[in-house]
Structure formats: C-alpha cells, structure tokens
Write an enzyme that holds these catalytic residues in place. Structure first.
Site, PDB file in Angstrom:
ATOM      1  N   GLY A 249      -0.661   5.009  -1.702  1.00  0.00           N
ATOM      2  CA  GLY A 249       0.114   3.770  -1.671  1.00  0.00           C
ATOM      3  C   GLY A 249       1.261   3.707  -2.652  1.00  0.00           C
ATOM      4  O   GLY A 249       1.887   2.662  -2.798  1.00  0.00           O
ATOM      5  N   GLU A 291      -4.438   9.945  -3.452  1.00  0.00           N
ATOM      6  CA  GLU A 291      -4.085  10.296  -2.077  1.00  0.00           C
ATOM      7  C   GLU A 291      -2.660   9.885  -1.723  1.00  0.00           C
ATOM      8  O   GLU A 291      -2.458   9.047  -0.830  1.00  0.00           O
ATOM      9  CB  GLU A 291      -5.054   9.619  -1.098  1.00  0.00           C
ATOM     10  CG  GLU A 291      -6.488  10.006  -1.327  1.00  0.00           C
ATOM     11  CD  GLU A 291      -7.449   9.265  -0.416  1.00  0.00           C
ATOM     12  OE1 GLU A 291      -8.524   9.805  -0.155  1.00  0.00           O
ATOM     13  OE2 GLU A 291      -7.116   8.152   0.033  1.00  0.00           O
ATOM     14  N   ARG A 331       9.347   2.894  12.977  1.00  0.00           N
ATOM     15  CA  ARG A 331       8.968   2.023  11.870  1.00  0.00           C
ATOM     16  C   ARG A 331       9.727   0.700  11.848  1.00  0.00           C
ATOM     17  O   ARG A 331       9.227  -0.298  11.349  1.00  0.00           O
ATOM     18  CB  ARG A 331       9.106   2.754  10.524  1.00  0.00           C
ATOM     19  CG  ARG A 331       8.101   3.896  10.388  1.00  0.00           C
ATOM     20  CD  ARG A 331       8.056   4.499   8.990  1.00  0.00           C
ATOM     21  NE  ARG A 331       7.488   3.587   8.020  1.00  0.00           N
ATOM     22  CZ  ARG A 331       8.163   2.985   7.042  1.00  0.00           C
ATOM     23  NH1 ARG A 331       9.458   3.215   6.887  1.00  0.00           N
ATOM     24  NH2 ARG A 331       7.556   2.180   6.215  1.00  0.00           N
ATOM     25  N   TYR A 335       7.382  -2.622  12.086  1.00  0.00           N
ATOM     26  CA  TYR A 335       7.271  -3.593  10.996  1.00  0.00           C
ATOM     27  C   TYR A 335       8.557  -3.829  10.216  1.00  0.00           C
ATOM     28  O   TYR A 335       8.511  -4.127   9.029  1.00  0.00           O
ATOM     29  CB  TYR A 335       6.100  -3.275  10.044  1.00  0.00           C
ATOM     30  CG  TYR A 335       5.739  -1.827   9.849  1.00  0.00           C
ATOM     31  CD1 TYR A 335       4.518  -1.344  10.332  1.00  0.00           C
ATOM     32  CD2 TYR A 335       6.584  -0.942   9.187  1.00  0.00           C
ATOM     33  CE1 TYR A 335       4.164  -0.013  10.167  1.00  0.00           C
ATOM     34  CE2 TYR A 335       6.232   0.376   9.015  1.00  0.00           C
ATOM     35  CZ  TYR A 335       5.023   0.831   9.509  1.00  0.00           C
ATOM     36  OH  TYR A 335       4.677   2.153   9.344  1.00  0.00           O
ATOM     37  N   CYS A 362      14.433   1.958  26.705  1.00  0.00           N
ATOM     38  CA  CYS A 362      14.481   0.716  27.470  1.00  0.00           C
ATOM     39  C   CYS A 362      13.677  -0.366  26.764  1.00  0.00           C
ATOM     40  O   CYS A 362      12.695  -0.885  27.311  1.00  0.00           O
ATOM     41  CB  CYS A 362      13.955   0.962  28.871  1.00  0.00           C
ATOM     42  SG  CYS A 362      14.855   2.275  29.675  1.00  0.00           S
ATOM     43  N   GLU A 363      14.065  -0.690  25.565  1.00  0.00           N
ATOM     44  CA  GLU A 363      13.430  -1.730  24.758  1.00  0.00           C
ATOM     45  C   GLU A 363      14.520  -2.383  23.936  1.00  0.00           C
ATOM     46  O   GLU A 363      15.236  -1.687  23.199  1.00  0.00           O
ATOM     47  CB  GLU A 363      12.428  -1.118  23.757  1.00  0.00           C
ATOM     48  CG  GLU A 363      11.084  -0.745  24.303  1.00  0.00           C
ATOM     49  CD  GLU A 363      10.255  -1.941  24.736  1.00  0.00           C
ATOM     50  OE1 GLU A 363      10.289  -2.976  24.049  1.00  0.00           O
ATOM     51  OE2 GLU A 363       9.589  -1.828  25.772  1.00  0.00           O
ATOM     52  N   TYR A 391       6.058   9.391   7.925  1.00  0.00           N
ATOM     53  CA  TYR A 391       5.754   8.470   9.025  1.00  0.00           C
ATOM     54  C   TYR A 391       6.892   8.358  10.040  1.00  0.00           C
ATOM     55  O   TYR A 391       7.082   7.314  10.660  1.00  0.00           O
ATOM     56  CB  TYR A 391       5.389   7.070   8.497  1.00  0.00           C
ATOM     57  CG  TYR A 391       4.203   7.083   7.560  1.00  0.00           C
ATOM     58  CD1 TYR A 391       2.947   7.474   8.021  1.00  0.00           C
ATOM     59  CD2 TYR A 391       4.315   6.719   6.219  1.00  0.00           C
ATOM     60  CE1 TYR A 391       1.853   7.500   7.164  1.00  0.00           C
ATOM     61  CE2 TYR A 391       3.229   6.740   5.358  1.00  0.00           C
ATOM     62  CZ  TYR A 391       2.001   7.132   5.842  1.00  0.00           C
ATOM     63  OH  TYR A 391       0.921   7.152   4.994  1.00  0.00           O
TER      64      TYR A 391
HETATM   65  C1  PLP Z   1      -2.498   6.086   4.621  1.00  0.00           C
HETATM   66  C2  PLP Z   1      -3.477   6.408   3.576  1.00  0.00           C
HETATM   67  C3  PLP Z   1      -3.046   6.992   2.383  1.00  0.00           C
HETATM   68  C4  PLP Z   1      -1.587   7.225   2.054  1.00  0.00           C
HETATM   69  O1  PLP Z   1      -0.900   6.037   1.917  1.00  0.00           O
HETATM   70  P1  PLP Z   1       0.657   6.069   1.443  1.00  0.00           P
HETATM   71  O2  PLP Z   1       1.036   4.644   1.398  1.00  0.00           O
HETATM   72  O3  PLP Z   1       1.406   6.822   2.472  1.00  0.00           O
HETATM   73  O4  PLP Z   1       0.677   6.738   0.108  1.00  0.00           O
HETATM   74  C5  PLP Z   1      -4.015   7.358   1.470  1.00  0.00           C
HETATM   75  N1  PLP Z   1      -5.330   7.154   1.712  1.00  0.00           N
HETATM   76  C6  PLP Z   1      -5.777   6.578   2.851  1.00  0.00           C
HETATM   77  C7  PLP Z   1      -7.218   6.406   3.058  1.00  0.00           C
HETATM   78  C8  PLP Z   1      -4.863   6.188   3.819  1.00  0.00           C
HETATM   79  O5  PLP Z   1      -5.306   5.614   4.939  1.00  0.00           O
END
Ligand code: PLP
Length: 432
Positions: A249, A291, A331, A335, A362-363, A391
């Site tokens: 995140g 992650e 994207r 959103y 076509c959107e 993404y």
């Molecule tokens: C999507 C996701 C991430 C990565 O999120 P980012 O915002 O791209 O860093 C990490 N862990 C889990 C479980 C996720 O679903």
C-alpha cells in the site's frame, strides 16, 4: 514536473525514458506501447531491500505483490533483486514457477483459493500460504494430509485499521471480504485451529490496510495491533509466532498532488514500534514481511499513444482521441485514477492546453484523463502517460476484441520486447 527519475527531455525536446527517445520507440514498435525502465524497476526494489537491511539487520523480506505487473521478465528481475513474491492466483503462481522463482520466497494469497490452487500450492511446496477463512484452513489441512506434507501458513487478519491515501480510520469492525476479524474472536479461533493441526505450521500473521498510503502512522498502528495479537496467541495457544507481514500500500506519485514518503521512513517507524512492543510483551522482534505492489513498477513505466484526431466541441471540451484507452489502462474508468499526460514530442514546453484524453472503445467512459493540462497537441503526435507501470498491463482487457499492446523494456539507451503484442490470431485462438 516529472514523476520519475528515469524520465528526461533530450535536445530535440522529446521525452526520454531510460535514455531512449520515446518518439523513436513509438516509431520502432508502434503504439499503443507500454515502456518500462529496468534501472528504475531495480532501484525501486533496492529501496526496500536496503531499508530492511538497515533497520532490521536483514531480518525481513520484501515481497513484490505480483498482481501489479506479472510477467516472466519482471519476475526474473524480482528474483535477481532478492525480493520475495506474493501471488494471488494459479496464473500468477505458474508465471513465477515458469522462470524458476525460488518457491520458498513465494507467499500464496487470495480470499477464495480454488481447490485446484490449494493442490498446486502444496504440490509445489510454495513457501507460505496466507489463509483467509476457516473453510480454507480446513481444505488446506486436508490437502496437506492428502499429500503428506506440512504447510507453512500465515493468517490474514483484519486489524480494524482502514487507510486510504491521506487519512486512515480505526473502525470497530471493518467490512471486508478479506481475512479474519480480530474483534469477533474469529482470528483467535483460526489461530487455535491452525495451532492444533499437525499438517499446518502457523508461522505468523498478515494484514493489508489499504493502498496508495502516504502516511507512516497507519503502519505503526497496524504493527502495534498485530504484535499485540501475536502476544495474545502466545498466551492462549502457547505458540510464539515468528513472522509479521504488514502488507503493501506504499504510495506513489501519479501527479503533483501525490507526495510519497521515502520507503525507508516507514521501515524506521515500524522498527521503532516493534522494538518498543517486543519489550512490553516480552517477545522477540519478528521476521518482518512487506508487500509492495504498485511502488515497485509504477514509476518505471509509461504508455505511448498516437493521436488520431482532436475533436473540439465548442463551448464543451476538446477531446484528444488516441489509439489506446481503457483497454490498456482501465484505472480511470474504474476509479477515476489521476495521471500526468505529456505530448512526448514537446515535453520541454509548457503544458498550456486543456484536453480530455479518450480511447477508441465503444464506451463513453473510455477516458485516460479529463480536463488535463498538456502541451499543444494535434493529429499524429505521440502522447505519453506517466507512471503506468503498475496495474495497467496487469488489468488490461480485450474489450472490442482489441489486442493488448506489447511491453518494451529499456535500459541505458537499449530497448527489448519483454511481452509481444497480441495478434488477431491470439484474439480468436480459443473460439470454436
Ligand atoms: C494488492 C495487495 C498488495 C499490494 O498493494 P499496493 O497498493 O499495490 O502496494 C499487497 N498485499 C496484498 C494482500 C494485496 O492484496
């Protein structure tokens, strides 16, 4: 002006990436075209690897959340950079296995892994499975028994912290399809079930509190809550868990309104919190997992388009019609994601005109950005959309039977194709 170190403007006023002129890339490979700078991609990995070494003495691992950009060459680079890998599906796992990614560094996520995926994960000795719900724990246990294996697991926990961009909230109980709730006792019940299983080895707990987060404090709070839960598990189940996965995140810059922190700041803050809490609970500092998804490839990638026409609707707005759109970058329609758009051939000039950048599907919602400032643009010009490395390819679609564009990787002035363009034959391949 620019959202990434790998970009520049050359003497001709053209946008460059990784030392390559974007107009030359567009001419050589055609458009739409995804371009990824290898040096930037590797640097983004190293920021995590280095700060884990610095603040944890290397007692941790950064997992690339592969859903952000999963393809063979990117996974190979992750292996070379010493990253771990987070996969969420059989397809992502197969991609990793196909390039020999070290299985012990793979974590298998997902809130509804299919029986076939659980079978695959156990058969290939995937490093850890991150269990999402009690039914899955039962199925995984049965699969481990069937194959005569012991499977390492983490439990995905909802810590009651919900972080979105510039703010975060503590909620009593979050409404989410992912993971076990702490407040209801569900998470503790799962820990007890896992601890009691002979074929599952409960190694730790996981949480993922949001995406595009620019604050350090939600991560500190998550570390505190999760470590508290680990202490509670020790007290109630008699097992001391060794791994704490704090999810991804980490925010990235899409335009000037985004203000990401250096990733080392998160690491430093979380390390302090954990050291304090370890002393309070009388526990060892756990092995820490992160992650990062988007923050690994986002700033390394751009997308190039050719302008087919500029459509002016007097008194309304001006549309720039490109040869890409929601198919290669869904994207904005999904959103309202914001992006920086440049006229690649006039990148050194002021972005003085206001355009809405549209695609060819076509959107009506097939847009890349609305009312955005770009250099003066006309038919035949090449547009560059910045920070599209995450993404974009991974979310691309074949709507209107439009083939996916190729991906070119650049490095110090050299370019090579890492994903071929889809062809019309590819589009019809599975039709009977
Ligand atoms: C999507 C996701 C991430 C990565 O999120 P980012 O915002 O791209 O860093 C990490 N862990 C889990 C479980 C996720 O679903």
């Amino acid at each position: 002006m620019f959202v990434s170190d790998c970009l520049g403007v050359n003497g001709a006023g053209h946008l460059t990436i990784g030392g390559c002129d974007t107009l030359d890339l567009a001419a050589q490979y055609g458009t739409p075209l995804y371009v990824v700078d290898e040096t930037q991609l590797r640097q983004n990995c190293r920021a995590y690897v280095r700060s884990l070494a610095h603040f944890y003495g290397g007692n941790g691992l950064a997992l690339f959340a592969s859903k952000a950009f999963c393809c063979k060459e990117v996974i190979r680079i992750m292996a070379q950079e010493g990253m771990g890998l987070e996969v969420c599906s059989g397809g992502e796992l197969v991609t990793a296995l196909s390039v020999g990614f070290p299985v012990e560094r793979i974590y298998f996520h997902g809130n509804n892994k299919t029986p076939a995926e659980l079978e695959m994960a156990v058969r290939h000795d995937v490093g850890h499975v991150v269990a999402d719900n009690l039914e899955e724990l039962r199925r995984l246990d049965a699969e481990a028994v069937r194959q005569g294996k012991r499977v390492k697991i983490l439990l995905r926990v909802k810590p009651g912290i919900d972080a979105h961009t510039h703010n975060f909230i503590r909620t009593g109980q979050i409404d989410s399809k992912f993971g076990f709730a702490l407040e209801t006792g569900e998470a503790m019940a799962a820990a007890k079930a896992a601890a009691a299983s002979a074929n599952l080895e409960l190694c730790g707990v996981h949480c993922h509190i949001g995406s595009q987060i620019f604050d350090v404090s939600p991560f500190e709070l998550a570390a505190e809550v999760m470590f508290g839960f680990m202490a509670q598990i020790k007290a109630e189940c008699g097992v001391e868990l060794r791994e704490l996965d704090l999810g991804g995140g980490f925010g990235v810059q899409y335009d000037q309104s985004d203000t990401p922190r250096p990733y080392a700041e998160y690491m430093e803050a979380v390390a302090k919190t954990l050291a304090a809490k370890a002393e309070e609970h009388g526990l060892a500092i756990p092995f820490i997992l992160l992650e990062p998804g988007r923050s690994i490839p986002a700033s390394a990638g751009i997308t190039l388009y050719t302008v087919g026409a500029v459509k002016e609707i007097p008194g309304v707005r001006r549309y720039v019609l490109t040869d890409g759109g929601m198919n290669d970058n869904p994207r904005y329609i999904l959103y309202g994601a914001h992006y920086t758009v440049l006229n690649a051939g006039r990148a050194g000039e002021e972005a003085g005109e206001t355009y809405t950048i549209a695609g060819r599907c076509c959107e009506t919602g097939d847009l890349i950005q609305e009312y955005t400032k770009v250099q003066p643009t006309q038919t035949g010009d090449v547009l560059a959309v910045l920070a599209t490395g995450a993404y974009n390819y991974s979310m691309s679609l074949n709507y209107n039977r439009i083939p996916r564009p190729p991906v070119v990787m650049v490095r110090e002035g050299e370019a090579r194709v890492i994903i071929k363009a889809e062809t019309f034959e590819d589009i019809c391949r599975n039709d009977m």
